[in-house]
Design an enzyme around this catalytic site. Structure first.
Site, PDB file in Angstrom:
ATOM      1  N   VAL A  62      14.798   5.039  -1.304  1.00  0.00           N
ATOM      2  CA  VAL A  62      15.255   4.077  -0.308  1.00  0.00           C
ATOM      3  C   VAL A  62      16.522   3.406  -0.831  1.00  0.00           C
ATOM      4  O   VAL A  62      16.542   2.886  -1.945  1.00  0.00           O
ATOM      5  CB  VAL A  62      14.157   3.014  -0.052  1.00  0.00           C
ATOM      6  CG1 VAL A  62      14.616   2.025   1.004  1.00  0.00           C
ATOM      7  CG2 VAL A  62      12.855   3.688   0.384  1.00  0.00           C
ATOM      8  N   ASP A 170      -2.638   4.886   2.092  1.00  0.00           N
ATOM      9  CA  ASP A 170      -2.059   4.544   0.789  1.00  0.00           C
ATOM     10  C   ASP A 170      -1.885   3.027   0.692  1.00  0.00           C
ATOM     11  O   ASP A 170      -0.829   2.531   0.312  1.00  0.00           O
ATOM     12  CB  ASP A 170      -0.720   5.275   0.594  1.00  0.00           C
ATOM     13  CG  ASP A 170      -0.292   5.321  -0.881  1.00  0.00           C
ATOM     14  OD1 ASP A 170      -1.148   5.068  -1.761  1.00  0.00           O
ATOM     15  OD2 ASP A 170       0.889   5.597  -1.142  1.00  0.00           O
TER      16      ASP A 170
END
Length: 536
Positions: A62, A170
């Protein structure tokens, strides 16, 4: 192989096109078409991407990016589409589809998606407050009040995704970020592992981070309840300051399957029975006995948290909802699109009001909730509430999504400034021609929007009658005081009709229409609601 969520990709971008269509059917065409860009629209035209890596998600790194228009910071996650395996491509499509359909105050916002030759870039809001994990590390552990506040926010996000058939798979302290250093407002990120899940089916793929993984996932037969185990592990760490399962991989797997977490007496003694009970009921091996997100939100540990008592749903907010209900179709379409360009600061002024409307914590507002709150707090009658609700539910899903609510706040509660007008014009001008054409509107809104067909909507805003909308016309139309004669009449009829129906003591909507035009609904409420915190 892994169960993929999107269909296997076709020769071209059939897979992505399918993902986009499915997201549109869940959240509405405007919400998706205004954010999903194909050539000639390019990431580089709108954002300057820096080399600074902000973090790495399951499906890639990212980077930091800056909007060329507003100079605000964003996070960008880029994927290569060429030369990746079919399974990987399906995973990326799944992440894109799920993230596009996410719309909640406690879920990080996907601002834009750019699809180009062989590449897909997701632009998200930039959360500068760091991971919940980092904050726990700094503090060693949280006070119970802080732990309950964090658990409540995490649960709102989880209950929202579960009530919209998504399992995250997750959930961990690293996947909840604070919006800023000063803030304790959390948002869920990274849908790289997530899956659209049909109730009463089980999933087989093992995924997630071992320390947080549910026993049912290790057995490869699980449901959305796996997220609640992972939440239990997260809250355990926040409250007690250590990991419930540790040691070698084999030891962890055996302990998790047996539900044997380490109890360190000296740390447990400092934590109340209520908080202990909350964690114990999440770390139950049998997923059917484990608390669901909805049940966990009703647990005394969460319910009794030191909640801020101030109310955010005030007369000015209801005013905004009512005036949105009488706006023209074009104005509503424009405001719906603008809502996707709001900054976090702008959204944060009204988001708690949305959470208060959402009585059952499902993350959207249903008609019964809307009627109940408006009647109880503002004496708005059922039929009136129905009219407003129908106007807000631009996607006809029988529920109001967060951004549909935000759309109604634009112009009254949130100012319509130049950057917002410019950014939104760009979302409609898909071919970058400098004007909005009928075809642009069709592409973005579909054949009709809020009951009006596209040609009719075009005529509303095409002041010069040239057949397209220039930026000047766009600004003039949206800046003019909302309430052309037609709209004022509708509002007046609503109120006068209400006056004839009921002759009890004066309530909000029982004002003379002329008065309504001047003062709005806020004039009809006195006392506490009118002076609440968010009206200043």
């Amino acid at each position: 192989g892994p169960v993929s969520m999107g269909q296997a990709a076709g020769k071209d971008d059939g897979g992505l096109a399918g993902a986009v269509n499915r997201a549109s059917s869940k959240i509405g065409k405007v919400a998706v078409s205004g954010r999903y860009h194909r050539p000639p629209q390019k990431l580089e035209d709108d954002y300057a991407v820096a080399r600074k890596v902000l973090g790495s998600g399951y499906n890639g790194q990212v980077f930091l990016a800056t909007s060329k228009l507003t100079k605000k910071k964003f996070a960008v996650k880029g994927f290569k589409l060429n030369g990746v395996s079919r399974d990987k491509k399906a995973e990326l499509e799944a992440e894109c589809e799920i993230f596009l359909a996410m719309d909640h105050p406690h879920v990080a916002r996907l601002v834009d998606v750019y699809q180009s030759e062989g590449r897909l870039d997701l632009v998200m809001e930039c959360m500068s407050g760091g991971e919940l994990f980092t904050r726990v590390q700094k503090r060693k552990r949280f006070s119970e009040a802080d732990a309950a506040t964090a658990a409540y926010q995490m649960l709102l996000a989880i209950n929202y995704i579960h009530s919209h058939d998504v399992v995250h798979r997750d959930i961990k302290l690293e996947n909840f970020l604070y919006e800023s250093e000063e803030s304790d407002y959390l948002k869920l990120i990274d849908f790289g592992f997530s899956k659209v899940w049909k109730k009463n089916t089980s999933m087989q793929l093992s995924c997630g981070t071992l320390a947080y993984v549910a026993p049912d996932v290790l057995m490869q037969n699980y449901s959305s309840q796996c997220d609640l185990w992972s939440l239990g592990v997260s809250v355990f760490i926040i409250l007690f300051g250590y990991m419930p399962f540790s040691g070698s991989e084999d030891k962890q797997i055996n302990d998790i399957k047996a539900g044997r977490y380490v109890v360190k007496k000296q740390y447990w003694e400092r934590v109340s029975d209520v908080a202990q009970d909350f964690v114990k009921k999440l770390l139950l091996v049998d997923p059917l006995k484990r608390l669901t997100a909805e049940q966990a939100l009703q647990h005394p540990f969460v319910v009794r948290r030191q909640a801020k008592t101030e109310e955010h749903l005030c007369a000015a907010t209801v005013d905004a909802l009512i005036s949105f209900g009488t706006a023209s179709s074009f104005r509503r379409a424009a405001m719906s699109m603008m809502a996707w360009s709001l900054t976090n600061e702008e959204r944060s002024t009204v988001r708690q009001a949305f959470i208060e409307l959402d009585q059952d914590n499902s993350g959207t507002v249903k008609l019964w909730e809307f009627k109940k709150v408006l009647l109880a707090k503002f004496h708005v009658k059922s039929e009136e509430a129905q009219v407003i609700f129908t106007a807000l539910d631009t996607n006809n899903t029988d529920e109001i999504h967060y951004t549909e609510f935000l759309a109604a706040m634009v112009s009254t509660r949130i100012s319509m400034h130049d950057d917002l007008l410019k950014a939104t014009f760009g979302r409609f001008d898909v071919d970058k021609s400098g004007t909005i054409t009928v075809n642009n509107l069709r592409e973005v809104l579909g054949e009709n929007f809020a009951g009006s067909d596209i040609d009719q909507i075009m005529r509303e805003a095409d002041i010069t009658g040239s057949g397209d909308i220039t930026y000047e016309e766009w600004i003039r139309y949206l800046r003019q005081e909302q309430g052309t004669e037609k709209q004022k009449d509708v509002a007046a009829q609503l109120i006068d009709g209400q006056l004839q129906k009921t002759n009890s003591e004066p309530k909000i909507l029982q004002m003379k229409s002329a008065e309504f035009g001047k003062k709005g609904v806020a004039a009809g409420t006195v006392g506490k609601e009118a002076a609440c915190c968010c009206c200043q």
